[in-house]
Design an enzyme around this catalytic site. Structure first.
Site: not given
Lengths: 155, 418
Positions: B134, B211, B214, B237, B375
């Site tokens: 991303h 990261d 997600q 999220k 993104c």
């Protein structure tokens, strides 16, 4: 399905999306310019052949959503055979249609197929889709060489 | 065809209708149809428990933290620090001092690129990222590289949307200062082989940043078992509020880093010409923090843990398997990402329908999906597409919603007529 949605995706727009007119490269173009919408990735190249102030040929290549593609297709049909001044006038009308500041029923004789884009006024985020090809054509005609982008800065 | 990790129905005990009752927004109608919210990789909906925790804080405990000697100040500080402890337990961190509150994943990564990167990455050094990042795990490293004269190197992805890890070892050398990669791709849904990457990097003494934007909302996370040096994720999220996120880091990393921003809260002692820094984690939290956001995130974690992260993972695997099976029945369907281990984000295109037309059409039937470049413009460029659609599920979605979504896809195909 809302009536606004039906207005946005009129049959003529769906038709030009599926079978775009004047699609493809133009070898003897006098004016060529790229236009893009960096936010959604739509990009088109506009080819014009101008002789004695008349736009003899107008073609386009590229890809994007149904609104942008139909707009490019109908634009090439509209300006073909017109003078530069007439093309400028269509460019201005088209903007008025998209901002809902022209009564398309009254002006139908003037704007013709462009009236199909009146529904875009209800979807502000789609206005840029409809205007991309037109801005590119306008800049090309007036010999502005920089690539057209719908955003000030690329996202 | 996709190979999916088979969910074992016998271990799944999931009352989705009961869970849905906690989410007021799921009763909304859009264009006269019940909302079907399939844009969970962008942000998730909030349960009443989270909304009420935020509202309760403002109605009963609002004050600044770590400063006031009065009852409300103590309550606010306790709420804020309790949220930090909940997060530490949720990801199995050794200590709550390893939990820094940020605005979200993006700020967490920028914090590391700046406070760690500017101290430990120099001229000629190398930063390894992947081609599937991303923008939030790419641009901070580009900025750092430009500032210090370092170079980015990339782990490529293959046709099925998985990392080509065979090339990873060849990228590692004496100049490699950090490896930063996504745990789960927001475009392909791919779950990356983190333990293998971490082991290979650590063998050479190179730290790894994950990261987790997600992954943390969807998978049970154990930072000690993953052994990553940094983990960044966002509250919004994972049914929490926007504007609050987390940076987890190993203690020695945090202690050796520069401060990030200067201001109140992050200091120990201040003179007119110099200052000393507060202990971690406060050293990295300058200014009045997002107290209500932290408390809301704490309530979100309570909510997730009540259901159980393993249950959530299993249920979402069933949903994803079901959706992929139904979607691939369209002969005009292109699915981007076929990783054997994957999460619930499915990127697709149907025939020549442009994603923006598709998203606008689906919205007419109450279905919210994402359309665009997500993104991740370098991914789009490599796939040679301008944009894709993405449907992404969370534990409150149902197979009935997927059926309705499939019906609208059929209508879209007929409407745009190909």
């Amino acid at each position: 399905m809302d009536s606004e949605f039906r207005e946005l995706y009129q049959q003529i727009i769906l038709d030009h999306n599926k079978s775009p007119r004047n699609y493809g490269h133009l070898d003897d173009a006098t004016h060529v310019l790229d236009g893009q919408n960096p936010v959604c990735g739509d990009h088109y190249t506009i080819y014009l052949k101008v002789k004695d102030n008349i736009i003899e040929q107008a073609r386009f290549e590229g890809s994007g959503c149904a609104i942008s593609k139909a707009s490019a297709s109908i634009m090439t049909e509209t300006i073909k055979g017109k003078t530069i001044e007439e093309a400028d006038r269509y460019f201005e009308w088209f903007h008025k249609i998209l901002t809902g500041s022209v009564d398309v029923n009254e002006s139908l004789l003037k704007v013709g197929k462009l009236a199909a884009f009146a529904g875009v006024a209800d979807f502000p985020v789609r206005v840029k889709c409809a205007t991309l090809a037109w801005h590119t054509m306008h800049n090309a005609l007036h010999n502005k060489k920089e690539r057209v982008s719908t955003e000030e800065d690329e996202a | 065809m996709e190979t999916i990790i088979a969910a074992t129905p016998t271990t799944l005990n999931f009352d989705v209708q009961n869970i849905r009752k906690n989410f007021p927004i799921l009763n909304e109608q859009v264009h006269g149809h019940p909302l079907i919210y399939f844009d969970n990789a962008a942000t998730t909906q909030k349960p009443r428990q989270v909304i009420e925790a935020i509202s309760d804080y403002y109605q009963h405990s609002n004050a600044n933290v770590h400063r006031a000697i009065h009852t409300l100040g103590e309550q606010a500080t306790e709420g804020y620090e309790e949220a930090r402890r909940k997060i530490a337990r949720f990801i199995n961190a050794e200590s709550e001092k390893q939990i820094i509150f940020t605005r979200g994943t993006t700020e967490s990564i920028n914090l590391v690129a700046s406070a760690w990167g500017e101290k430990f990455v120099g001229q000629g050094d190398e930063i390894i990222v992947t081609e599937m990042e991303h923008h939030s795990n790419l641009i901070p490293w580009q900025l750092l590289a430009e500032k210090v004269g370092a170079k980015l190197r990339y782990i490529p992805f293959t046709e099925d949307g998985t990392l080509d890890t065979s090339l990873f070892e060849t990228l590692l050398n004496k100049q490699t200062k950090i490896v930063a990669l996504t745990h789960m791709s927001n475009v392909f849904g791919t779950i990356n082989p983190i333990k293998k990457i971490v082991r290979l990097a650590h063998d050479r003494g190179i730290p790894v940043l994950l990261d987790g934007a997600q992954s943390v909302p969807h998978l049970p996370i154990d930072v000690q078992s993953l052994d990553c040096d940094f983990l960044a994720f966002s509250g919004h999220k994972m049914v929490g509020p926007t504007g609050i996120g987390v940076l987890y880091a190993k203690t020695n990393r945090l202690e050796n880093m520069n401060p990030y921003q200067g201001g109140g809260e992050m200091i120990n002692a201040v003179w007119l010409d110099r200052a000393t820094w507060a202990e971690i984690p406060h050293k990295f939290e300058a200014g009045t923090p997002n107290i209500a956001g932290a408390i809301g995130l704490g309530a979100a974690i309570d909510f997730l843990q009540q259901i159980g992260m393993k249950q959530i993972t299993l249920y979402e695997q069933q949903l994803t398997t079901y959706a992929l099976e139904r979607m691939t029945r369209f002969k005009e369907m292109t699915i981007y990402g076929h990783a054997p281990e994957r999460g619930s984000a499915i990127s697709f295109n149907l025939g020549s329908i442009h994603p923006h037309d598709m998203a606008q059409f689906l919205d007419q039937y109450g279905v919210a999906i994402r359309a665009g470049h997500h993104c991740a413009q370098p991914i789009m460029r490599k796939l040679n597409v301008a944009a894709v659609n993405r449907a992404s599920f969370y534990f409150y979605n149902t197979t009935e919603e997927i059926d309705a979504f499939i019906d609208v896809l059929k209508k879209a195909r007929d409407f745009f007529d190909f």
